[in-house]
Design a protein around this motif. Structure first.
Motif, PDB file in Angstrom:
ATOM      1  N   ASN A 297      61.424 -23.276  24.376  1.00 41.08           N
ATOM      2  CA  ASN A 297      62.051 -23.241  25.691  1.00 41.08           C
ATOM      3  C   ASN A 297      61.274 -22.288  26.601  1.00 41.08           C
ATOM      4  O   ASN A 297      61.658 -21.139  26.827  1.00 41.08           O
ATOM      5  N   LEU A 298      60.132 -22.791  27.133  1.00 38.28           N
ATOM      6  CA  LEU A 298      59.254 -21.960  27.942  1.00 38.28           C
ATOM      7  C   LEU A 298      58.895 -22.668  29.236  1.00 38.28           C
ATOM      8  O   LEU A 298      58.788 -23.904  29.288  1.00 38.28           O
ATOM      9  N   SER A 299      58.666 -21.883  30.269  1.00 40.29           N
ATOM     10  CA  SER A 299      58.151 -22.433  31.512  1.00 40.29           C
ATOM     11  C   SER A 299      56.681 -22.803  31.313  1.00 40.29           C
ATOM     12  O   SER A 299      56.030 -22.331  30.362  1.00 40.29           O
ATOM     13  N   ALA A 300      56.150 -23.610  32.203  1.00 43.51           N
ATOM     14  CA  ALA A 300      54.749 -24.028  32.073  1.00 43.51           C
ATOM     15  C   ALA A 300      53.781 -22.842  32.089  1.00 43.51           C
ATOM     16  O   ALA A 300      52.864 -22.786  31.260  1.00 43.51           O
ATOM     17  N   PRO A 301      53.959 -21.850  32.991  1.00 44.69           N
ATOM     18  CA  PRO A 301      53.043 -20.694  32.968  1.00 44.69           C
ATOM     19  C   PRO A 301      53.128 -19.908  31.663  1.00 44.69           C
ATOM     20  O   PRO A 301      52.100 -19.472  31.137  1.00 44.69           O
ATOM     21  N   HIS A 302      54.346 -19.722  31.142  1.00 42.76           N
ATOM     22  CA  HIS A 302      54.491 -18.994  29.882  1.00 42.76           C
ATOM     23  C   HIS A 302      53.927 -19.785  28.719  1.00 42.76           C
ATOM     24  O   HIS A 302      53.403 -19.200  27.756  1.00 42.76           O
ATOM     25  N   ARG A 303      54.013 -21.103  28.799  1.00 42.39           N
ATOM     26  CA  ARG A 303      53.436 -21.927  27.743  1.00 42.39           C
ATOM     27  C   ARG A 303      51.910 -21.788  27.725  1.00 42.39           C
ATOM     28  O   ARG A 303      51.293 -21.680  26.669  1.00 42.39           O
ATOM     29  N   GLU A 304      51.315 -21.769  28.915  1.00 46.18           N
ATOM     30  CA  GLU A 304      49.864 -21.589  29.006  1.00 46.18           C
ATOM     31  C   GLU A 304      49.460 -20.194  28.527  1.00 46.18           C
ATOM     32  O   GLU A 304      48.424 -20.021  27.887  1.00 46.18           O
ATOM     33  N   LEU A 305      50.270 -19.203  28.867  1.00 44.88           N
ATOM     34  CA  LEU A 305      49.995 -17.839  28.417  1.00 44.88           C
ATOM     35  C   LEU A 305      50.038 -17.758  26.902  1.00 44.88           C
ATOM     36  O   LEU A 305      49.171 -17.126  26.267  1.00 44.88           O
ATOM     37  N   LEU A 306      51.042 -18.392  26.299  1.00 47.07           N
ATOM     38  CA  LEU A 306      51.172 -18.383  24.845  1.00 47.07           C
ATOM     39  C   LEU A 306      49.981 -19.087  24.202  1.00 47.07           C
ATOM     40  O   LEU A 306      49.455 -18.642  23.171  1.00 47.07           O
ATOM     41  N   LYS A 307      49.564 -20.174  24.811  1.00 50.07           N
ATOM     42  CA  LYS A 307      48.409 -20.901  24.294  1.00 50.07           C
ATOM     43  C   LYS A 307      47.162 -20.029  24.343  1.00 50.07           C
ATOM     44  O   LYS A 307      46.372 -19.981  23.378  1.00 50.07           O
ATOM     45  N   ARG A 308      47.000 -19.296  25.442  1.00 50.09           N
ATOM     46  CA  ARG A 308      45.843 -18.404  25.567  1.00 50.09           C
ATOM     47  C   ARG A 308      45.915 -17.277  24.546  1.00 50.09           C
ATOM     48  O   ARG A 308      44.885 -16.879  23.971  1.00 50.09           O
ATOM     49  N   GLY A 309      47.114 -16.775  24.306  1.00 50.59           N
ATOM     50  CA  GLY A 309      47.265 -15.724  23.309  1.00 50.59           C
ATOM     51  C   GLY A 309      46.906 -16.192  21.914  1.00 50.59           C
ATOM     52  O   GLY A 309      46.254 -15.470  21.147  1.00 50.59           O
TER      53      GLY A 309
END
Length: 752
Positions: A297-309
């Motif tokens: 349950n993540l927003s698109a920006p947080h999903r991209e951040l998690l992917k980058r992490g």
């Protein structure tokens, strides 16, 4: 700085993960395996230098600016223990702060600011150094330690991106026996065994190994799932706050499935809860990161951040989206149009080899940062070091980036400097300034790669002009390079800080001169009746200044050997503090210089040149003694018999040159409302030491030290009336000790 709470989870909740090992035995086993594994090249430990600083700096004094000679001895002994066991060491240090981690960096700097405020409160209240609970690394320790290790013959690298990543990548690529550090990120990387420097017993070479396979069994995860665990718990890429709701849901589910009360620390329960969530995600979906992240349950920006992490843990050769090995090419630079490709290449090579300072960040990134400094935010009289040295930094930027002598179209440098009053919400934008050279501005290619005596003189002129000390070129080759550096630094500070007094200058110069005759043991035995908060700040100001001079030297093409800028050649915090208290108590110069005629003669020469340089610029030093009023309330206040108890039968501490009692004056210069006449008028008595039969003096109108300070490059005397001529590639020898020669002198070989 690792995954939030994971280190304590392993230490306190998973004892089976923590395995005590003997590094000598590990090295033997590693050699045995290397006979059948082509990737292994011998027992090598990759050392996270930044994580080791607190463990290396075991010197008693830290608040006064650092006991650098003693620190060098600690490093030497530490390295020798591993060498005797046949273990090769490779050190890595942080070279940049990645922008994606800037906010985490800022958060830590603000926290340390609060601790520094407590340190100064303690010093002012008690007149002594606080306990280890408020320990703060001496300013500049991270700057100078790589140079110290290189001088000990060690292999040292400075990172061009996140140091943890480069450490794990190097260790995996070279089949190292382990990573020695203190960062839980190393349990996440699929690299080599992670060994604790905090648990290291140097005499026995035993420590704790954090076993990754046992950790995976304890959490029920596979190695490939660990990066997601790290990001959900919070790390330097993904903050705790951004994943808080994910962890809250994971904890609710965990407690529902495990109703029995949890006996361990709350953070341990959180790690297990998030581990259970990660395991369940992989159970429902194919091992596709994209689909797994979409199920959260993540927003698109947080999903991209998690992917980058998650991608940040994928090493070269390991499959991951949008990940490549950036070590093979130069970084893109918005500033590359201001310098040649050869300069960019040399910048990076010297930076990576830990042979340069400051220039890489400016030329290749356009950004520079400086961590916390021991500065008293309540002292409105002393400027923060970031402001004191701002002008010289602007000149360094102008030298590096200015074209055709102009800096009109040169973009501003982003400065992240920590100092009182700076909220660190955004960088300070600092504009480069051109150098006012007596000739046309030389090209950077000429300064860095040119040869011949004219170029050597141009390098020295450029360096000294950055600090408005051009006249000091006459001392080049006549005194040790480290003393020329000290004189240049103190002169610049006097010109920038109007509240600096003659006593402050005497303290700076006398400790630089006397340091050469002091052993580490003698420096440790110096007695201080109390600490002055002002002297604490002045000590840190000096060491930070050495870093700026080092950066200017690198920018100018290294007219002086980098070794001359190392603090163990010109500064000791405890010695400086003692000289500060003596100077401000009215001690005679003979005593201030340890009753050594040679030291006194050299001190008077440096002092006279500084005063002359300052007077030419309209800056007249005044005597402003500051006997510390705090002494009256300290437990070290002299009482009946105090002087006899501490000096051995009535001989005054002032006459012996030792600090075992308090200053004799009763009030500071502010309270008296007067300023003493220029101190130089009172030096007639001391000047008699230079005449007839004494070891120092004048010959033919020029000063020569009795120990004959040679040209630090050529090994012979140099006529001070002529431009310096130097052999660019030679070693620097000082007091019989070998120093590394700079590599900036020659252009990089083609294809390297």
């Amino acid at each position: 700085m690792g995954v939030k709470g994971l280190q304590s989870f392993m230490d306190y909740c998973c004892p089976e993960v923590c395995v005590t090992v003997n590094l000598r035995d590990m090295a033997t086993q590693h050699v045995a395996r290397s006979t059948t594994t082509a990737n292994c090249t011998g027992p090598t430990l990759v050392v996270d230098g930044m994580a080791c600083l607190r463990h290396w700096y075991s010197c008693k004094d830290w608040v006064c600016g650092g006991q650098w000679k003693e620190y060098m001895g600690v490093l030497k002994n530490w390295v020798e223990e591993f060498t005797s066991a046949g273990i090769r060491l490779v050190f890595f240090f942080d070279g940049v702060v990645e922008e994606q981690k800037r906010q985490e960096w800022v958060k830590r700097r603000r926290r340390v600011n609060g601790e520094i405020s407590k340190i100064f409160c303690h010093v002012k209240a008690h007149g002594e150094q606080p306990g280890r609970e408020l320990f703060c690394l001496p300013s500049g320790l991270a700057t100078f330690t790589p140079f110290a290790l290189r001088s000990l013959g060690q292999e040292v690298f400075c990172s061009v991106r996140e140091a943890d990543y480069e450490i794990a990548s190097y260790a995996r690529r070279h089949g190292s026996m382990g990573i020695l550090g203190q960062d839980s990120d190393f349990i996440i990387y699929d690299s080599v065994p992670y060994l604790s420097v905090a648990k290291l017993q140097i005499n026995s070479l035993t420590t704790v190994l954090y076993d990754q396979q046992r950790f995976c069994r304890a959490t029920g995860l596979a190695v490939s799932q660990l990066p997601l665990l790290a990001c959900l718990l919070g790390n330097d890429v993904v903050s705790e706050e951004q994943m808080q709701h994910i962890r809250n849901n994971a904890m609710a589910t965990y407690r529902k499935n495990n109703p029995a009360p949890h006996s361990g620390p709350p953070r341990g329960q959180m790690v297990l809860a998030v581990s259970q969530l990660v395991s369940s995600l992989w159970g429902r979906q194919a091992e596709d990161t994209k689909h797994i992240l979409q199920s959260l349950n993540l927003s698109a920006p947080h999903r991209e951040l998690l992917k980058r992490g998650i991608c940040s843990y994928s090493l070269p050769g390991q499959e991951a989206p949008q990940r490549g090995d950036i070590s093979a090419h130069l970084p893109d630079s918005a500033f590359e149009k201001y310098v040649s490709p050869e300069i960019l290449k040399a910048c990076r090579e010297n930076h990576v080899a830990a042979e340069g300072f400051m220039v890489y960040s400016v030329v290749c990134e356009g950004v520079i940062e400086c961590s916390n400094t021991l500065e008293d935010e309540e002292d409105a009289e002393l400027l923060p070091q970031a402001l004191v040295y701002k002008l010289c930094r602007q000149h360094i930027y102008g030298l590096l980036l200015g074209r055709d002598g102009s800096t009109v179209d040169t973009p501003a440098i982003r400065e992240w400097f920590v100092y009182p009053g700076n909220p660190l919400k955004e960088p300070d934008m600092v504009q480069p300034l051109p150098l006012s050279l007596p000739c046309d501005r030389p090209s950077l290619n000429l300064l860095w790669f040119g040869t011949g005596p004219n170029v050597s003189a141009l390098r020295l002129t450029s360096f000294l002009t950055i600090f408005d000390c051009q006249e000091l070129s006459e001392l080049y080759g006549a005194i040790e390079a480290s003393l020329l550096v000290a004189l240049c630094l103190v002169t610049y500070v006097v010109l920038q800080v109007q509240t600096l007094s003659q006593e402050d200058v005497d303290a700076y110069l006398s400790q630089s001169v006397c340091l050469s005759i002091k052993s580490p043991q003698q420096l440790q035995q110096i007695k201080l009746p109390f600490l002055s908060s002002r002297a604490v700040q002045l000590g840190s100001l000096y060491v930070r200044g050495l870093g700026h001079l080092l950066g200017a030297n690198c920018a100018s093409g290294c007219p002086l050997p980098n070794a001359a800028f190392m603090p163990w050649h010109s500064f000791d915090g405890r010695l400086f503090h003692s000289k500060y208290l003596l100077a401000h108590s009215g001690t005679e110069k003979t005593v201030l210089l340890d009753n050594d005629p040679s030291c006194l003669s050299l001190f008077l020469l440096l002092r006279e040149r500084l005063i002359e340089t300052c007077r030419k610029r309209g800056r007249v030093l005044q005597c402003r003694p500051r006997p510390n009023a705090q002494e009256q309330s300290h437990k070290t206040t002299p009482g009946p018999g105090y002087r006899d108890r501490h000096t051995g039968g009535g001989e005054g501490w002032r006459e012996r040159g030792e600090l075992t009692g308090g200053p004799r004056h009763g009030g500071g210069w502010r309270e008296r409302g007067e300023e003493r006449r220029d101190c130089i008028e009172n030096d007639n008595r001391e000047r008699q030491w230079e005449r007839g039969g004494h070891r120092g003096g004048m010959r033919g109108g020029r000063y020569f030290h009795p120990h004959s300070y040679p040209d630090c490059h050529s090994g012979g005397h140099q006529d001070m009336g002529h431009p310096p001529q130097q052999s660019r590639g030679r070693s620097y020898r000082s007091r019989g000790r070998y120093r590394l020669a700079p590599r900036w002198s020659q252009p990089p070989a083609p294809g390297t």
